[in-house]
Write a protein that holds these residues in place. Structure first.
Motif, PDB file in Angstrom:
ATOM      1  N   MET A   1       0.862  -1.181   0.000  1.00 49.77           N
ATOM      2  CA  MET A   1       0.000   0.000   0.000  1.00 49.77           C
ATOM      3  C   MET A   1       0.896   1.229   0.000  1.00 49.77           C
ATOM      4  N   ARG A   2       0.347   2.374  -0.373  1.00 51.09           N
ATOM      5  CA  ARG A   2       1.136   3.596  -0.376  1.00 51.09           C
ATOM      6  C   ARG A   2       1.625   3.959   1.029  1.00 51.09           C
ATOM      7  N   SER A   3       0.736   3.798   2.008  1.00 50.46           N
ATOM      8  CA  SER A   3       1.107   4.191   3.366  1.00 50.46           C
ATOM      9  C   SER A   3       2.251   3.334   3.908  1.00 50.46           C
ATOM     10  N   THR A   4       2.270   2.046   3.580  1.00 43.64           N
ATOM     11  CA  THR A   4       3.374   1.206   4.056  1.00 43.64           C
ATOM     12  C   THR A   4       4.677   1.563   3.361  1.00 43.64           C
ATOM     13  N   ALA A   5       4.600   2.006   2.102  1.00 45.40           N
ATOM     14  CA  ALA A   5       5.813   2.436   1.406  1.00 45.40           C
ATOM     15  C   ALA A   5       6.419   3.659   2.099  1.00 45.40           C
ATOM     16  N   HIS A   6       5.575   4.604   2.502  1.00 45.18           N
ATOM     17  CA  HIS A   6       6.085   5.796   3.201  1.00 45.18           C
ATOM     18  C   HIS A   6       6.637   5.431   4.576  1.00 45.18           C
ATOM     19  N   PHE A   7       5.943   4.556   5.279  1.00 41.64           N
ATOM     20  CA  PHE A   7       6.423   4.117   6.595  1.00 41.64           C
ATOM     21  C   PHE A   7       7.812   3.503   6.458  1.00 41.64           C
TER      22      PHE A   7
ATOM     23  N   GLY B   1      16.057  25.054   1.713  1.00 45.18           N
ATOM     24  CA  GLY B   1      15.960  26.014   0.628  1.00 45.18           C
ATOM     25  C   GLY B   1      15.040  27.159   0.992  1.00 45.18           C
ATOM     26  N   VAL B   2      14.639  27.917  -0.037  1.00 50.07           N
ATOM     27  CA  VAL B   2      13.746  29.056   0.178  1.00 50.07           C
ATOM     28  C   VAL B   2      12.439  28.600   0.802  1.00 50.07           C
ATOM     29  N   ALA B   3      11.976  27.417   0.358  1.00 51.69           N
ATOM     30  CA  ALA B   3      10.708  26.875   0.868  1.00 51.69           C
ATOM     31  C   ALA B   3      10.953  25.453   1.375  1.00 51.69           C
ATOM     32  N   PRO B   4      11.414  25.295   2.628  1.00 50.30           N
ATOM     33  CA  PRO B   4      11.662  23.944   3.151  1.00 50.30           C
ATOM     34  C   PRO B   4      10.401  23.078   3.040  1.00 50.30           C
ATOM     35  N   ARG B   5      10.577  21.811   2.728  1.00 52.67           N
ATOM     36  CA  ARG B   5       9.430  20.918   2.528  1.00 52.67           C
ATOM     37  C   ARG B   5       9.901  19.489   2.675  1.00 52.67           C
ATOM     38  N   PHE B   6       8.928  18.573   2.797  1.00 49.05           N
ATOM     39  CA  PHE B   6       9.267  17.155   2.830  1.00 49.05           C
ATOM     40  C   PHE B   6       9.741  16.718   1.447  1.00 49.05           C
ATOM     41  N   SER B   7      10.468  15.606   1.390  1.00 50.78           N
ATOM     42  CA  SER B   7      11.120  15.183   0.150  1.00 50.78           C
ATOM     43  C   SER B   7      10.138  14.973  -0.998  1.00 50.78           C
ATOM     44  N   HIS B   8       8.904  14.678  -0.688  1.00 48.00           N
ATOM     45  CA  HIS B   8       7.852  14.610  -1.715  1.00 48.00           C
ATOM     46  C   HIS B   8       6.545  15.001  -1.051  1.00 48.00           C
ATOM     47  N   HIS B   9       5.672  15.674  -1.808  1.00 46.28           N
ATOM     48  CA  HIS B   9       4.414  16.103  -1.185  1.00 46.28           C
ATOM     49  C   HIS B   9       3.564  14.926  -0.737  1.00 46.28           C
ATOM     50  N   LEU B  10       3.735  13.757  -1.363  1.00 45.97           N
ATOM     51  CA  LEU B  10       2.994  12.571  -0.910  1.00 45.97           C
ATOM     52  C   LEU B  10       3.440  12.140   0.489  1.00 45.97           C
ATOM     53  N   LEU B  11       4.703  12.382   0.815  1.00 48.52           N
ATOM     54  CA  LEU B  11       5.173  12.063   2.164  1.00 48.52           C
ATOM     55  C   LEU B  11       4.501  12.969   3.184  1.00 48.52           C
ATOM     56  N   GLY B  12       4.397  14.257   2.874  1.00 48.16           N
ATOM     57  CA  GLY B  12       3.674  15.163   3.771  1.00 48.16           C
ATOM     58  C   GLY B  12       2.222  14.758   3.934  1.00 48.16           C
ATOM     59  N   ASP B  13       1.581  14.360   2.815  1.00 44.10           N
ATOM     60  CA  ASP B  13       0.192  13.896   2.886  1.00 44.10           C
ATOM     61  C   ASP B  13       0.077  12.648   3.748  1.00 44.10           C
ATOM     62  N   TYR B  14       1.044  11.731   3.599  1.00 41.73           N
ATOM     63  CA  TYR B  14       1.029  10.506   4.412  1.00 41.73           C
ATOM     64  C   TYR B  14       1.089  10.832   5.901  1.00 41.73           C
ATOM     65  N   LEU B  15       1.960  11.757   6.275  1.00 43.11           N
ATOM     66  CA  LEU B  15       2.099  12.085   7.696  1.00 43.11           C
ATOM     67  C   LEU B  15       0.804  12.675   8.253  1.00 43.11           C
ATOM     68  N   ALA B  16       0.223  13.639   7.538  1.00 44.72           N
ATOM     69  CA  ALA B  16      -1.037  14.236   8.001  1.00 44.72           C
ATOM     70  C   ALA B  16      -2.153  13.201   8.029  1.00 44.72           C
ATOM     71  N   ALA B  17      -2.175  12.319   7.023  1.00 51.26           N
ATOM     72  CA  ALA B  17      -3.198  11.266   6.970  1.00 51.26           C
ATOM     73  C   ALA B  17      -3.034  10.284   8.120  1.00 51.26           C
ATOM     74  N   THR B  18      -1.795   9.973   8.468  1.00 49.35           N
ATOM     75  CA  THR B  18      -1.532   9.036   9.568  1.00 49.35           C
ATOM     76  C   THR B  18      -2.071   9.583  10.881  1.00 49.35           C
ATOM     77  N   TYR B  19      -1.918  10.889  11.079  1.00 53.32           N
ATOM     78  CA  TYR B  19      -2.434  11.504  12.306  1.00 53.32           C
ATOM     79  C   TYR B  19      -3.962  11.384  12.359  1.00 53.32           C
TER      80      TYR B  19
END
Length: 612
Positions: free
Chosen positions: A215-221, A280-298
């Motif tokens: 699953m996508r979530s297990t890949a991010h984990f 950088g100018v706009a610090p961010r997670f390595s991919h926006h899907l990773l950020g989505d995974y973290l918020a979704a996990t919460y």
């Protein structure tokens, strides 16, 4: 000139597809093209919108354009979040966005001034706030007119943006072929794994490391465990912090100071050192899907937080739904129906997205709920608002099952109701079915109206939709009283139901709701209902509605959600003959209050569509 360091990976052989319409784009079909052709297309048309699902290779495709074209002309790559970081706070005008683009790429204005060919690659429109996205699209339009030697490619998620397709070339990306997946992974895969790996982001993760791609979530984990040596407890802490970033910043940009205060300096230092966080100018997670995974996990760990406010936070006000599927993946199968119903109470298109994702994944959604959501979408195919009819038809096409095909083929609402009545449904869904189909007239409208305040979103919204399609003057006043209900959802449903009563008393009620209700979705529903009443009512009622809305034009202009609602709803199917003149009363006020030429052009385009 080149700007931006590119990465290397093997070709995944997905197609670049040039589309004639948003229908083709959303179905991911079109004329095949090469990466080389994208820069030529941008120069020819001035602006290209490349839309595809998250992780489907948009950034990598832009990097290929940079490599191929960068040796022969000026090509600049910039992330939308980096441009947004330059924008002053609360600056959402096209001119502000254009200035931010030029500030982010200083050479751009010099190349344009010399009339030299060049291509701007603006990556990740979906990673900024909705207001910033609108401003950036308008800025690209201005750039295309002012500097005809320049072309721009904007990447974005699948989203029927409000752009003129005669001005913009539309492009999407195909899926990774099964043959390529098997060559790279080198093992037998089940249908769920194959579905995940058709997305290049997850295929690349499987190629470079031993991640669980069930699953996508297990890949991010697994990515966080492998790259940053995080424990499950660490990931839980980071998930809460990630959701907090989305809540406070309303974008995918990470505020490092806030993050350090939440999880500690050493934790953040580890994320930066291991590449989980990009500086950088706009610090961010390595991919926006990773950020989505973290918020979704919460949210997956806190079902008590499921609701409209937090779904808005996760999806940036319903502009990016990937995180929703990653909530569902982390739930016990018995809880997935509850998530889908909560989503439906917030946004029917989010519910339809999750339904489609579940069909390609673990299939945790019950057949009865699947039937109900498809029926709700099918009813909206006959909506008078053109954008609504188009959007639900898109959803039904993408779902692609025998039942959705029947819903899509239905020639009338009666055909839909007949189809739904033939389904075998049990328990609470049988009650929904009885209400939705009106049980062949055997349910009184007073009983239907009482269900507006039901705690079940399915029942409450079924009541609102039945009242909307079958108005009865005997329940009008009862429905009006529900506009002041303590329940925000009930007020929204009442505003929706009142669209069927085309009289000035109801108009006054809805204008008060727009002006005074604290709940944004009730205000949103009231505006839509007012415009629908104008279309259904007499010429006098139309004038009364639009004069009243004109007096609230400042309120509409100050809320991008209301602006988009007005823009969408004013374009009606089978509108009355005097519609352009009547609606023009409101359009003139909105035009006069616009604070830029681009904003004024927005209402000129709407006026032109009303005349066509």
């Amino acid at each position: 000139m080149k700007k931006h360091e590119t990465t290397s990976r093997p070709s995944f052989e997905y197609d670049v597809l040039v589309c004639e319409s948003f229908d083709e784009l959303l179905e991911r079909r079109g004329r095949r093209a090469t990466v080389d052709a994208l820069s030529s297309l941008a120069l020819e048309r001035g602006r290209v919108l490349l839309q595809a699902p998250g992780g489907s290779g948009k950034t990598t495709t832009m990097e290929e354009v940079l490599k191929v074209a960068g040796d022969t002309m000026f090509v600049a790559f910039v992330k939308a979040v980096e441009v947004a970081a330059v924008l002053p706070a609360e600056a959402y005008l096209a001119e502000d966005a254009l200035e931010a683009i030029e500030q982010s790429i200083p050479d751009l204005s010099h190349v344009a001034a010399r009339g030299e060919p060049g291509v701007l690659l603006l990556d990740g429109l979906n990673e900024v706030s909705p207001k910033q996205a609108v401003a950036l699209l308008e800025a690209v339009g201005i750039l295309a007119i002012r500097s005809p030697s320049l072309g721009t490619v904007v990447t974005d998620r699948l989203n029927r943006r409000n752009v003129e397709t005669r001005d913009w070339a539309l492009v999407t990306l195909g899926r990774v072929p099964s043959r390529v997946i098997m060559e790279i992974v080198g093992k037998n895969l089940d249908s769920i794994q194959m579905s995940v790996l058709r997305n290049p982001y997850y295929l690349e993760e499987a190629r470079v490391g031993s991640v669980d791609i069930s699953m996508r979530s297990t890949a991010h984990f697994d990515y966080l465990v492998r790259h940053a040596n995080l424990s499950s407890g660490d990931i839980s802490r980071l998930a809460e912090a990630g959701f907090e970033q989305y809540r406070k910043n309303c974008s995918r940009r990470v505020d490092l100071k806030q993050l350090r205060e939440k999880i500690g300096k050493s934790f953040v230092a580890n994320l930066r050192a291991t590449g989980v966080l990009i500086d950088g100018v706009a610090p961010r997670f390595s991919h926006h899907l990773l950020g989505d995974y973290l918020a979704a996990t919460y949210l997956a760990s806190n079902p008590n937080l499921w609701g409209q406010e937090n779904f808005d936070i996760l999806t940036f006000h319903a502009t990016s739904f990937d995180g929703l599927a990653m909530i569902a993946e982390q739930l016990p199968p018995s809880d997935v129906d509850a998530l889908l119903v909560s989503l439906y109470d917030w946004n029917v298109y989010a519910a339809s997205y999750l339904l489609a994702e579940d069909r390609n994944g673990p299939k945790g959604i019950s057949r009865d709920l699947e039937t109900a959501i498809l029926a709700i979408l099918a009813e909206k195919r006959f909506d008078q608002v053109l954008a609504t009819a188009e959007q639900v038809s898109d959803a039904l096409r993408l779902y692609s099952t025998p039942l959705s095909a029947q819903m899509l083929a239905a020639s009338s609402l009666d055909d839909v109701l007949s189809l739904v009545s033939q389904q075998s449904m049990t328990g609470g869904f049988a009650e929904w079915q009885r209400l939705f189909c009106e049980a062949n007239g055997r349910i009184s409208t007073s009983e239907i109206a009482q269900n507006l305040s039901s705690e079940s979103p399915l029942i409450g919204w079924a009541a609102a939709n039945v009242l909307r399609r079958s108005p009865d003057s005997e329940v009008r006043d009862y429905v009006r009283t529900q506009l002041t209900s303590p329940s925000a959802s009930t007020r929204w449903r009442a505003a929706h139901a009142l669209s069927s009563f085309a009289d000035n008393v109801v108009v006054d009620d809805l204008l008060r709701t727009m002006e005074n209700d604290s709940y944004k979705w009730a205000r949103y529903g009231a505006l839509r209902s007012l415009i629908e009443i104008a279309a259904k009512g007499t010429e006098d009622v139309r004038r009364y509605v639009f004069v009243g809305l004109g007096e609230l034009a400042n309120l509409i202009v100050g809320d991008e959600r209301l602006l988009r609602q007005a823009e969408r709803t004013l374009v009606m199917r089978n509108a009355p003959a005097d519609w352009p003149d009547s609606a023009g009363l409101l359009l003139e006020r909105l035009w006069a209050l616009s604070d830029s030429v681009a904003a004024q052009d927005r209402w000129r385009r709407v006026a032109a569509r009303l005349q066509s």
